[in-house]
Design an enzyme around this catalytic site. Sequence first.
Site, PDB file in Angstrom:
ATOM      1  N   HIS A 280      60.280  15.197  28.588  1.00 23.03           N
ATOM      2  CA  HIS A 280      59.765  13.902  28.116  1.00 23.03           C
ATOM      3  C   HIS A 280      58.256  13.953  27.919  1.00 23.03           C
ATOM      4  O   HIS A 280      57.510  14.432  28.762  1.00 23.03           O
ATOM      5  CB  HIS A 280      60.195  12.748  29.021  1.00 23.03           C
ATOM      6  N   ASP A 292      54.678  16.448  35.238  1.00 25.24           N
ATOM      7  CA  ASP A 292      55.699  15.447  34.901  1.00 25.24           C
ATOM      8  C   ASP A 292      55.283  14.664  33.663  1.00 25.24           C
ATOM      9  O   ASP A 292      54.647  13.624  33.765  1.00 25.24           O
ATOM     10  CB  ASP A 292      55.878  14.502  36.098  1.00 25.24           C
ATOM     11  N   GLU A 326      60.706   8.232  29.087  1.00 26.65           N
ATOM     12  CA  GLU A 326      61.594   8.507  30.222  1.00 26.65           C
ATOM     13  C   GLU A 326      61.137   7.750  31.462  1.00 26.65           C
ATOM     14  O   GLU A 326      61.962   7.271  32.242  1.00 26.65           O
ATOM     15  CB  GLU A 326      61.632  10.011  30.510  1.00 26.65           C
ATOM     16  N   GLU A 327      59.828   7.635  31.644  1.00 25.14           N
ATOM     17  CA  GLU A 327      59.288   7.122  32.902  1.00 25.14           C
ATOM     18  C   GLU A 327      59.607   5.647  33.149  1.00 25.14           C
ATOM     19  O   GLU A 327      59.890   5.268  34.278  1.00 25.14           O
ATOM     20  CB  GLU A 327      57.767   7.318  32.945  1.00 25.14           C
ATOM     21  N   ASP A 354      62.466  18.918  33.673  1.00 27.07           N
ATOM     22  CA  ASP A 354      61.724  17.743  34.123  1.00 27.07           C
ATOM     23  C   ASP A 354      61.582  17.784  35.637  1.00 27.07           C
ATOM     24  O   ASP A 354      61.835  16.804  36.334  1.00 27.07           O
ATOM     25  CB  ASP A 354      62.435  16.457  33.677  1.00 27.07           C
ATOM     26  N   HIS A 424      53.742  11.454  39.826  1.00 25.87           N
ATOM     27  CA  HIS A 424      53.300  10.088  39.546  1.00 25.87           C
ATOM     28  C   HIS A 424      51.954   9.755  40.174  1.00 25.87           C
ATOM     29  O   HIS A 424      51.650   8.574  40.384  1.00 25.87           O
ATOM     30  CB  HIS A 424      54.332   9.063  40.024  1.00 25.87           C
TER      31      HIS A 424
END
Length: 465
Positions: A280, A292, A326-327, A354, A424
Amino acid sequence: MIKKLFLLFLLTCWSGIAQSEDQKQIKALYEAALTEGKAHDWLNHLSNQIGGRLSGSIQAQRAVDYTKAQLDLLGLDRVWLQPVMVPKWVRGTPEFAYLETVPGMSTNVPICALGGSVATPLGGLKAEVIEVKGVEELKALGNAKISGKIVFYNRPMDPTLINTYAAYSGCVDQRYSGAEEAAKYGAVGVIVRSMSLRLDDYPHTGAMSYGDTPVNQRIPAAAISTKGANLLSATLELSPNTQFYFKQNCRQLEDVQSYNVVGEIRGSTYPEEIMMVGGHLDSWDLGDGSHDDGAGCVQSMDVLRLLKKTGYKPQRTLRVVLFMNEENGLRGGNKYAQLAKEKGEKHIFALESDAGGFTPRGFSFDCSDANFEKVQSWKELFEPYLIHLFVKGGSGADIGPLKNDDMVLAGLRPDSQRYFDHHHAENDTFEHVNKRELELGAATMASLVYLFDKYGIVPPKKIKG
């Protein structure tokens, strides 16, 4: 008997020749990745020239433009953009928080708004705190103890679980639905312990949901760093009337148009059968999204380049897809699957990366027992590269909507021990990705794609009525 022995001899010889060819091709893929890999350079640009790529942002659009241009340069048979509407949530000015034991005695703590959260009142929010270990404790406490307070979710990831994804899954519900549940009991805000095994001052954001909660009843939600969570918990034990103040200015805007980026090499023998790899392209905004999922995107791009570089001519159509959103919505993955269904496309295999750019250990598979047995037969081909993990389980969020009984879904599984140190958070940055580990992952993915392209999948048995 002699005839049977002769046939067995021929089969053994053929198997040996085939394995020798596979060994040579896989070796060529690894050597090309480790000496002429492009993934690290692509990631450098995504991370350091573009930065965090939150859905709907200018940076996300720049990433779309950049990756499409790079795929165009690879000489693929076709490269295109697939429009998709995505949510646009903005963080606003940096968040601020402190805990106060008595008036005038305060200690600042690091927080960040959770993705999708509403803002606090303009002047911030200050209230007493009630600590819980998870959403299941709220009902026992009830409105009397929760109403008017800030709920502090402090269930940590389980450090005894070697599979850190299992540890993450065991506590992420408090981040995702914590605000929705706390609001039912009159809470005015939510603070959630960051989903990390590391003890540091980096708060970790992530998606959250209000469910069906009316907009005027939604309460602000933020993550607190693991050190901050420990301090808050210890302070509450000594001073139960401690108050917590936080201020955040995030807001949700109207959806905007973005794109999945798609490129393909058309198959020479079975062009109607599609095999895809992807990651992603969007990320959170605190760091630059290197692990990520910038890593997964550039690895997926390099899979097609490596196969072309080594002179391999795919039998089936190979496609790379860089998914958007995606997030905080999975809009890209859902849109891709929707269009594939509408067009009657036949996907037989999908592989997603991922899980960060760390050293590859193997793959997880969502497939039939027959196809998993086929994968197990290839173990010896991967052993020289220390790839040993072949398990049945999940694959990836973006390829999940493609799932049907006629295909194989797979997920690259790197070493996960450090992944949630960065996940994140502000420290998900380029310098934390090792070039060699990233390249090994690309070669490992390319090897699995090669094997499934060469040998195909085991079709499901049709039950006769």
